[in-house]
Design a protein around this motif. Structure first.
Motif, PDB file in Angstrom:
ATOM      1  N   MET A 133       0.274  -1.497   0.386  1.00 16.12           N
ATOM      2  CA  MET A 133      -0.188   0.329   0.067  1.00 16.12           C
ATOM      3  C   MET A 133       0.475   1.482  -0.607  1.00 16.12           C
ATOM      4  O   MET A 133       0.994   2.236  -0.812  1.00 16.12           O
ATOM      5  CB  MET A 133      -1.113  -0.050   1.400  1.00 16.12           C
ATOM      6  CG  MET A 133      -2.192  -0.873   1.231  1.00 16.12           C
ATOM      7  SD  MET A 133      -2.911  -1.835   2.617  1.00 16.12           S
ATOM      8  CE  MET A 133      -3.546   0.110   2.794  1.00 16.12           C
ATOM      9  N   ARG A 134       1.956   1.597   0.676  1.00 19.01           N
ATOM     10  CA  ARG A 134       2.944   2.526   1.130  1.00 19.01           C
ATOM     11  C   ARG A 134       3.292   2.887  -0.037  1.00 19.01           C
ATOM     12  O   ARG A 134       3.448   3.303  -0.888  1.00 19.01           O
ATOM     13  CB  ARG A 134       3.927   2.560   1.679  1.00 19.01           C
ATOM     14  CG  ARG A 134       3.415   2.532   3.126  1.00 19.01           C
ATOM     15  CD  ARG A 134       4.269   2.394   4.965  1.00 19.01           C
ATOM     16  NE  ARG A 134       5.039   3.462   4.586  1.00 19.01           N
ATOM     17  CZ  ARG A 134       6.391   3.374   4.094  1.00 19.01           C
ATOM     18  NH1 ARG A 134       6.622   2.540   3.086  1.00 19.01           N
ATOM     19  NH2 ARG A 134       6.893   4.579   4.038  1.00 19.01           N
ATOM     20  N   SER A 135       3.912   1.345  -1.011  1.00 21.79           N
ATOM     21  CA  SER A 135       4.324   1.290  -2.484  1.00 21.79           C
ATOM     22  C   SER A 135       3.339   2.145  -3.385  1.00 21.79           C
ATOM     23  O   SER A 135       4.450   3.188  -4.770  1.00 21.79           O
ATOM     24  CB  SER A 135       5.113  -0.215  -2.720  1.00 21.79           C
ATOM     25  OG  SER A 135       6.207   0.119  -3.454  1.00 21.79           O
ATOM     26  N   LEU A 136       2.744   2.020  -2.876  1.00 21.71           N
ATOM     27  CA  LEU A 136       1.556   2.609  -4.339  1.00 21.71           C
ATOM     28  C   LEU A 136       1.192   3.631  -4.508  1.00 21.71           C
ATOM     29  O   LEU A 136       0.963   4.640  -5.154  1.00 21.71           O
ATOM     30  CB  LEU A 136       0.023   1.670  -4.066  1.00 21.71           C
ATOM     31  CG  LEU A 136       0.063   0.242  -4.571  1.00 21.71           C
ATOM     32  CD1 LEU A 136      -1.075  -0.483  -4.637  1.00 21.71           C
ATOM     33  CD2 LEU A 136       0.581   0.146  -6.476  1.00 21.71           C
ATOM     34  N   VAL A 137       1.168   4.073  -3.043  1.00 14.41           N
ATOM     35  CA  VAL A 137       0.687   5.827  -2.984  1.00 14.41           C
ATOM     36  C   VAL A 137       2.297   6.641  -3.365  1.00 14.41           C
ATOM     37  O   VAL A 137       1.860   6.986  -3.864  1.00 14.41           O
ATOM     38  CB  VAL A 137       0.790   5.793  -1.223  1.00 14.41           C
ATOM     39  CG1 VAL A 137       0.687   8.341  -1.251  1.00 14.41           C
ATOM     40  CG2 VAL A 137      -0.630   5.577  -0.839  1.00 14.41           C
TER      41      VAL A 137
END
Length: 392
Positions: A133-137
Motif C-alpha cells: 500500500m505504501r509503495s503504491l502511494v
C-alpha cells in the motif's frame, strides 16, 4: 447526548498547509470521518464574520478535538445565502485529504512519463500488505513518484510491515483508492491521509480491538437504535480464468459453500486473462482473485447501529473509525467495526457524535464481518425454534 466539553477547534490552512487562522465563531459544523474512505465536512458562519474571508477554495480546514485531528482537508464549495436584513450565511463544504487517493489512478509504470506507459500491468509480488500500500502511494503521488505527478507536501509514515504477504496484478489505471481499499479489506488494515505539522501524511495502521472496553447498549444509555438484515450469497464458486492471450488458458475453480443457504452453487467468472498463466506467481494471483470474489459474494449480515457519545465513552478519545467495538443486538453483544461517525457542533446542542457500526451503505455491504453474520444467523435459528414450540 450533548457533552459539556466540546474540544472542537477549527483551523484554516492555506495551499501550502500553513495555519493562517482559527474559526471560532462558526454557527454549525458537521463532519463525517469514514473508515478507509473519503470523509466530508460542512461549516456555516455568518457571512459578515471577519473569519469568513479565509473560507475560500484553495484553503482547507484542520479540525481538532483536543490534540486529536478529527479531519483535515480542502474547501471545495463555498455557498452564500441572504438573511433577514443581514449579510446572510456562508456555508462551506469540504472533503478530507483522502480525496487525494480518490483522484489518483495507478499507472502501469508509475515512475515514467505519460508517453512511456508501455508496461501492460503493474504487479505486486510477495510483500506485506502495508508495504504494498505504501509503495503504491509513494510511486504514484508520493516522494518516489514522477515529477509531474508528485505531491510535494505528501509524506509516508514508517512502514510497520503489517498484514499478510500479497501477490496482485493491477488493471491499467485502476483507482488508487479502490486498490488500497481492496488490499486493506483482505488484510484487516486501515489507512488515512491527515495533516501532521506542515505536511500531509499517508498512514497505514491496524485498527484497535476495543470490544472489551468500548461497549454500546440501551442499558448503558449510549445506543440510540439498531437494525439488522441478512442477504443471500451471490458467489459460492469462483471460476478464475488466467491466460488465453499470449499464454495457455488455465482455469482455477474455488468453492466456498455456505451451510445457511443450501442448494446449488452460485458460479462467478473472474477475468484474469491478462495474467501470464506460465508465470511463477500465476497460482498465487488466481488464489487471491478467487478469495476476493468469494469474500465479496458471501452472504451478508448488515448491522446498522447508532451509538451516542457519553462522558464515559467518546469518539476521538476512546475510539475512532476502524476500531472494533461491542454493540448490543437483542439479548447479546456482537463485535463490529466503526465505519463512520457523524459529528455535529452548534450553539444550541453543543457537541454530538453518532457512530455507524457495520455497513449501512448499500454499495458497501460487502464489508460486513463474518462473525456478525454468524451471530445474526444464530438469532434466526433461535426464532425458528421458538416458532416450532407448541403452546402449553
Amino acid at each position: 447526548m450533548t457533552l459539556e466539553e466540546p474540544f472542537v477547534t477549527v483551523q484554516v490552512r492555506d495551499d501550502r498547509l500553513s495555519i493562517v487562522g482559527v474559526v471560532d465563531d462558526f454557527t454549525s459544523l458537521t463532519l463525517t470521518p469514514r473508515f478507509n474512505a473519503v470523509g466530508a465536512y460542512v461549516l456555516s458562519i455568518a457571512a459578515d464574520s471577519p473569519k469568513a474571508a479565509m473560507l475560500i477554495p484553495g484553503n482547507g480546514l484542520v479540525i481538532r478535538r483536543g490534540s486529536t485531528v478529527l479531519m483535515s482537508g480542502p474547501i471545495r464549495e463555498p455557498n452564500w445565502e441572504s438573511g433577514d436584513g443581514g449579510t446572510g450565511k456562508l456555508t462551506v463544504n469540504g472533503v478530507d485529504d483522502m480525496a487525494l487517493l480518490a483522484g489518483t489512478t495507478c499507472w502501469p509504470n508509475p515512475t515514467a512519463a505519460a508517453s512511456s506507459q508501455t508496461d501492460p500491468v503493474y504487479k505486486i509480488s510477495g510483500v506485506a500488505a502495508e508495504t504494498a500500500m505504501r509503495s503504491l502511494v509513494n510511486l504514484n503521488i508520493g516522494p518516489g513518484a514522477h515529477s509531474a505527478r508528485k505531491i510535494t507536501n505528501l509524506t509516508l509514515a514508517t512502514d510497520g510491515g503489517n498484514g499478510p504477504s500479497i501477490t496482485k496484478q493491477l488493471t491499467q489505471f485502476d483507482s488508487l483508492l479502490t486498490v488500497l481499499q481492496d488490499i486493506a479489506k483482505t488484510a484487516g488494515l486501515g489507512f488515512r491521509i491527515v495533516q501532521v505539522g506542515g505536511y500531509l501524511q499517508f498512514q497505514v495502521y491496524e485498527p484497535a480491538d476495543l470490544s472489551g472496553t468500548a461497549k454500546f447498549s440501551f442499558g448503558l444509555g449510549n445506543l440510540a437504535d439498531a437494525s439488522y438484515s441478512v442477504t443471500a450469497p451471490t458467489c459460492t464458486k469462483a471460476i478464475v480464468v488466467a491466460g488465453g492471450n499470449t499464454s495457455a488458458r488455465v482455469v482455477t475453480v474455488v468453492t466456498r459453500a455456505d451451510p445457511a443457504f443450501p442448494g446449488p452453487w452460485i458460479e462467478q467468472f473472474v477475468d484474469k486473462t491478462d495474467v501470464d498463466s506460465a508465470g511463477v506467481d500465476a497460482a498465487s494471483q488466481a488464489a487471491q482473485a478467487a478469495d476476493e470474489a468469494l469474500t465479496a459474494g458471501a452472504a451478508q449480515g448488515s448491522l446498522s447501529m447508532t451509538p451516542t457519545d457519553t462522558p464515559l465513552l467518546q469518539f476521538g478519545r476512546d475510539y475512532s473509525v476502524g476500531d472494533q467495538v461491542s454493540c448490543q443486538v437483542r439479548d447479546g453483544f456482537i463485535t463490529d467495526v466503526i465505519r463512520e461517525v457523524s459529528i455535529s457542533f452548534d450553539a444550541q446542542s453543543g457537541y454530538v457524535a453518532k457512530a455507524t457500526v457495520g455497513s449501512t451503505d448499500a454499495t458497501d455491504n460487502k464489508d460486513a464481518i463474518a462473525r456478525q453474520y454468524a451471530y445474526i444467523r444464530a438469532i434466526f435459528n433461535r426464532l425458528r425454534r421458538l416458532e416450532t414450540r407448541k403452546p402449553s
